[in-house]
Design an enzyme around this catalytic site. Structure first.
Site, short mmCIF file in Angstrom:
data_model
loop_
_atom_site.label_atom_id
_atom_site.label_comp_id
_atom_site.label_asym_id
_atom_site.label_seq_id
_atom_site.Cartn_x
_atom_site.Cartn_y
_atom_site.Cartn_z
N GLN A 185 31.76 30.90 38.68
CA GLN A 185 31.98 32.23 39.23
C GLN A 185 31.83 33.31 38.19
OE1 GLN A 185 31.91 32.58 42.61
NE2 GLN A 185 31.42 30.46 42.13
N HIS A 224 28.45 35.10 37.74
CA HIS A 224 27.93 36.01 38.76
C HIS A 224 27.86 37.45 38.27
CE1 HIS A 224 27.16 34.07 42.57
NE2 HIS A 224 28.26 33.36 42.50
N GLU A 234 39.29 35.02 46.38
CA GLU A 234 38.15 34.75 47.26
C GLU A 234 37.96 33.24 47.43
OE1 GLU A 234 34.47 35.81 45.46
OE2 GLU A 234 33.34 35.80 47.34
N HIS A 235 37.92 32.52 46.29
CA HIS A 235 37.81 31.05 46.32
C HIS A 235 39.07 30.47 45.69
CE1 HIS A 235 33.65 32.64 45.68
NE2 HIS A 235 33.37 31.81 46.68
N ASP A 260 29.48 27.08 48.15
CA ASP A 260 28.54 28.20 48.08
C ASP A 260 27.24 27.90 48.80
OD1 ASP A 260 29.94 30.05 46.71
OD2 ASP A 260 29.04 29.67 44.76
N HIS A 295 48.62 59.21 86.79
CA HIS A 295 48.57 57.74 86.76
C HIS A 295 49.35 57.17 87.94
CE1 HIS A 295 47.06 58.39 82.73
NE2 HIS A 295 47.01 57.10 82.46
#
Lengths: 426, 426
Positions: free
Chosen positions: B255, B258, B323-324, B357, B416
């Site tokens: 990761q 990235h 996230e992971h 992934d 109504h």
């Protein structure tokens, strides 16, 4: 008078497609930005200052004590209590069917894959003050939140000189709201988004509000989740010559009375019905307590479209994507497949829209301004999130490792490939 | 070196809770506003001007012709094609289980209530240009969209001097993307949100992009639906002394490579593992092609937290909401109930994050920056909306009419109540 349009379908579609949502007003945004940043930095002190400035109250505490809420509940008109309890039961039985449980997939040797559905821990609910404080809306947000399993449901509502509307407080108690804070405006949204000394940070904020509230919600989106930005109420009715003009007119007015910007719309293949409804609307307007509001909505926003075929009626209505859609045709369920864009659908003459507003059980917090194209009524799904999981054996990984390393290297991510290869050494 | 933190749980939670999402930059917003308003007004002409200005290309047409896409697919490396097909099959089998069908409730005499699930008609998918154009991400968005029943799936991606990445185009064909437009930046988002002469107006826009793309998405929210604003990649690993430092380090780096702002995090109850992983990260960094990026992420964003108990590890990780999330403990499924906030979970040593992934099947487009607190992986549910419906008989309405009129009058909405009473006359 409600204007009657007899233009071609093509021209009417053209007209409808020009409706777009505006961007946020930059001037309002600048003011809201200052409020959010101040609350983020100074917490309770900033919130207290804004409440003094905007709501003219000097709050010693934000959280309403439970005794006040209990008293509102105890002193509630018994008929109103019963009506709220019936509504709650119907909302509960409908929304129970929305509960999701995730899944496990264990079909390939050595591979487990799944999805877990997890309730949001803390949710904030904005309830407007004054005449727009609706106990029914408290139920519509709170019941699905609690069915989803939200642990702490926090309501904020602007302080009022003569106290918060007791019917709203009673509804909060009936629906299981955990905390009520007397806070309003952008400062309430900021407090919920970031948390302060006395207001918890929430995971999602729901509920309608004025332009400051709506702008603040849009600005804190990403820090928290938010629901859609609500616009004025809308009703679209599809009817033919079998429909009863009195009922159609009454239903149009039930939404027109909400707001001068509300949009009452009838589309029909019967010119006779169009004329009769128009006359009925005028007649009924004259005795309606909220005549001024409803008349403005009818005359400035409303219209009756006449088109030759039933298919045309659905084509136009799908382009409008109304918040509420009534199908006042014989055998109305026959047309369910033709409905593509609508928040909530009312089939046949007895499914009057206000029945859905209050008691039937489906949600009344619905996508407005054409957003039914892409969004949904409030539901249990608004109060959960999903997480995925996988577990592999070494043998199962070995089966697929070559595809992972191939894709990783094509994407230039050597570290990804090496992480997989680090498993081969064992 | 990865920093090792041995502070108390309380202090570490305090640290983590201070992380908040910033508001949009007002200067960027002003520039994006001008782009959106120009595209809204001048359509294709405005888009073409911006593409000249920002991407230095003079486009005669925006839509890529099908022959170019077909050629990319035909000429694809067969191993890559096989890897993409395997990935697609696994993504499909997983996401099929997310398909929802709505329900009908017909339990009370004379009352039908239900929910219909309807696919979004038109969806836009933003794919970044250059090295961030990932064929795998095209599959991850397009497969669930098509499973949901989206009729027209439109991909936009910035024009490139030497043509769009053929692997991305092949993935688009494999996944069933309907149109590819060579458009990027805020102008592409505006074109999708409002439609132009040649770009269709969509119902939802998904996909990551630079700050202009992210700001534009946030600004058009309400006109269309959008997915969450994506932040840098994150991986959180929970491990004890049984974990293999080489594998943990490799996964952290997968990761870290990235993005310089990626966050690799290990939390462990073993100081020995912490030391060993830290050394391994350093060793593996030295041969990593993207060393510079990964090293910055490791040193500036990454950390290893050491805490005494397994419970503490989960408490801290839930506050981080990564996230992971990898659970590198013996019997990792035992801990599934303790996971509250994570985008995607990887259980045990063979469920390395890059497997998820690319190939395992669960989605890889996941909530970042702590938004797993309230949002979900991309799934079939992102490409549908729900509508409700009710039908009542006259007798069924009569049973509940009193509750509707009571609530309507308490809320000051006489119109109504009258709409319900208009049914009594029949």
């Amino acid at each position: 008078m409600m204007k009657i349009i007899t233009d071609t379908l093509e021209n009417q579609l053209q007209q409808v497609s020009q409706r777009t949502a505006g961007l946020t007003d930059p001037e309002i945004e600048q003011r809201v930005r200052a409020i959010i940043e101040n609350v983020q930095k100074n917490g309770d002190d900033a919130v207290r200052d804004y409440e003094k400035q905007f709501d003219q109250v000097d709050l010693t505490q934000f959280r309403l004590d439970d005794a006040t809420i209990d008293a509102a509940y105890e002193n509630l008109d018994p008929d109103l209590k019963e009506a709220l309890e019936v509504a709650k039961a119907n909302i509960t039985s409908f929304h129970k069917k929305e509960i999701e449980y995730g899944f496990v997939d264990a079909e390939k040797p050595g591979v487990i894959r799944g999805q877990k559905v997890i309730p949001l821990a803390t949710v904030g609910l904005y309830v407007p003050g004054g005449t727009a404080a609706y106990p029914s809306s408290v139920l519509m947000n709170a019941v699905p939140a609690k069915l989803a399993g939200v642990n702490r449901l926090v309501m904020v509502t602007p302080p009022q000189k003569d106290g918060i509307n007791p019917a709203v407080l009673a509804a909060a108690k009936i629906a299981g709201v955990d905390d009520v804070f007397q806070l309003g405006g952008a400062q309430a949204i900021a407090a919920l988004a970031y948390g302060t000394q006395s207001v918890p940070r929430v995971d999602k904020i729901l509920g309608p509000g004025n332009i400051y509230v709506a702008t603040a919600k849009k600005m804190v989106f990403g820090q928290v989740a938010i629901d859609m930005i609500a616009g004025p109420s809308e009703i679209g009715i599809i009817a033919d010559e079998s429909a009863k003009p009195k009922q159609i007119a009454a239903d149009l007015l039930s939404q027109a009375e909400h707001d001068k910007r509300a949009r009452p719309i009838l589309v029909t293949n019967s010119e006779q019905l169009a004329q009769a409804v128009s006359a009925e609307v005028e007649a009924q307007l004259q005795t309606l307590p909220r005549e001024e509001i409803a008349r403005t909505a009818v005359e400035e926003q409303g219209f009756i479209a006449v088109l030759p075929t039933i298919d045309d009626l659905f084509t136009l209505m799908n382009a409008i994507a109304p918040e509420h859609l009534e199908v006042q045709l014989p055998n109305p369920t026959d047309y369910l497949s033709q409905i593509k864009n609508a928040g909530s659908v009312f089939l046949g003459q007895y499914a009057s829209e206000p029945l859905g507003d209050y008691v039937a059980g489906p949600n009344h917090i619905l996508p407005t301004s054409g957003t039914a194209r892409f969004s949904s009524p409030v539901g249990v799904y608004d109060f959960v999130k999903r997480t995925q999981f996988i577990q592999y054996t070494g043998a199962a990984l070995a089966q697929e490792a070559q595809y992972v390393t191939k894709l990783a290297r094509v994407e230039g991510l050597e570290g990804h490939a090496r992480a997989i290869e680090a498993r081969e050494e064992n």
